[in-house]
Design an enzyme around this catalytic site. Structure first.
Site, mmCIF file in Angstrom:
data_model
loop_
_atom_site.group_PDB
_atom_site.id
_atom_site.type_symbol
_atom_site.label_atom_id
_atom_site.label_comp_id
_atom_site.label_asym_id
_atom_site.label_seq_id
_atom_site.Cartn_x
_atom_site.Cartn_y
_atom_site.Cartn_z
ATOM 1 N N ARG A 1 39.903 55.160 -27.613
ATOM 2 C CA ARG A 1 39.874 54.229 -28.742
ATOM 3 C C ARG A 1 40.197 52.823 -28.260
ATOM 4 N NH1 ARG A 1 39.870 54.388 -34.132
ATOM 5 N NH2 ARG A 1 40.032 56.671 -34.199
ATOM 6 N N HIS B 1 49.229 63.776 -38.995
ATOM 7 C CA HIS B 1 48.292 63.307 -37.969
ATOM 8 C C HIS B 1 48.637 63.822 -36.580
ATOM 9 C CE1 HIS B 1 45.366 60.723 -36.070
ATOM 10 N NE2 HIS B 1 46.312 60.152 -35.329
ATOM 11 N N LYS C 1 37.645 61.226 -25.889
ATOM 12 C CA LYS C 1 37.568 59.990 -26.668
ATOM 13 C C LYS C 1 38.503 58.928 -26.125
ATOM 14 C CE LYS C 1 39.621 59.400 -30.732
ATOM 15 N NZ LYS C 1 39.953 59.503 -32.169
#
Length: 314
Positions: A194, A130, A192
């Protein structure tokens, strides 16, 4: 291949069988038994003494069950006097727990890495972690493969003259840039933020996407909230067509259907690092195999050859 023993856990036996077919070696059985007190016991049912042992187990649902099973397989191989034990982990679920971004939370990616090494892992072969820092959580050598070449090979069948690769966030922008270079196309990225596991906001897209064919690239798709949010921005900016690609197609909570139901999404492409039941695959889904790449990496590890050419996507 002499002096090699390959075993599979319960996580993805189909991928393990495909890898062994490419290696032209048998996939040895492993017996998993559950006792009355709910504890697991694992027995590797082939000789491991002084052999190069490979244990194939992605950490997929049920993640905790598959993790404990892998730890027990490692302990069994060590107890059976394996010369070296390599964990082949196509998907490392705990890689997303890679930083302390709130008070009093655990860094699961590092903890699980320590557990694998303590259980007997001599080496780890992983696919598309990731984030880059996860590589450093392990105190044993890690060969970190990417699926960018497999994905690029698929998309080269299309006319890419008007195509842009888009990363959903800046954290994945480097991988998207590598992928764009493989295809010879420009790259863009979303900004982005979150707020929760399934709640994100993409305020803008940095790069030119108006009137262009877009390939959205992410490392994994779980609930699909990030991709769906990005699709809204791409529509607002006037993208001509959209294809979605990722390495790990987890597709939990009906994500594949929600993405596939978007009329402007022409295709969803992922690899087989995690199992995707055939009855859950929609008409827009294409699954590419990473078994040849993993098999070649295992062959090179066993023979003491360089793996660099496989995990360098540039």
């Amino acid at each position: 291949m002499r002096d090699i023993a390959v075993f599979s856990g319960s996580g993805h036996p189909e991928l393990a069988a495909e890898i062994c077919a490419h290696l032209e070696v048998p996939l040895h059985p492993a017996r998993v038994q559950r006792f009355a007190n709910d504890c697991l016991e694992v027995q590797l049912q082939a000789n491991c003494r002084e052999r190069d042992v490979f244990l194939i187990q992605p950490l997929v649902r049920p993640v905790q069950e598959n993790l404990v099973e892998l730890l027990l397989m490692l302990d069994a191989a060590r107890g059976a006097s394996a010369a070296r034990t390599t964990v082949v982990m196509p998907h490392y679920a705990y890689a997303r727990s890679d930083k302390k971004d709130a008070p009093r939370i655990s860094i699961g990616g590092r903890l699980v890495a320590d557990l694998l090494v303590a259980a007997g892992a001599s080496r780890v072969l992983a696919m598309t972690l990731h984030s880059p820092q996860v590589h450093g959580f392990f105190s044993v050598p890690v060969d970190h493969l990417h699926a960018l070449r497999e994905l690029a090979g698929h998309f080269r069948q299309y006319d890419l003259s008007n195509t842009t690769v888009v990363s959903p966030d800046l954290g994945n922008a480097k991988e998207a840039a590598h992928f764009a270079r493989l295809l010879g196309v420009p790259v863009a990225a979303g900004a982005k933020q979150r707020f929760a596991d399934d709640r994100v906001t993409i305020s803008s897209v940095i790069g030119e996407v108006a009137g262009r064919d877009v390939i959205v690239l992410d490392d994994e798709i779980a609930k699909g909230s990030t991709v769906l949010e990005l699709l809204e921005r791409l529509r607002e900016l006037g993208a001509r067509s959209i294809r979605v690609a990722c390495t790990h197609g987890l597709f939990s909570s009906g994500a594949l259907k929600r993405i596939g139901d978007q009329s402007d999404v022409l295709e969803v492409v992922c690899t087989n690092t995690v199992p995707i039941p055939h009855d859950e695959r929609g008409p827009k889904l294409t699954v590419l195999s990473v078994a040849p790449a993993l098999a070649e990496a295992m062959r090179r590890i066993h023979n003491g050859e360089s793996v660099s050419a496989l995990f360098d996507p540039s």
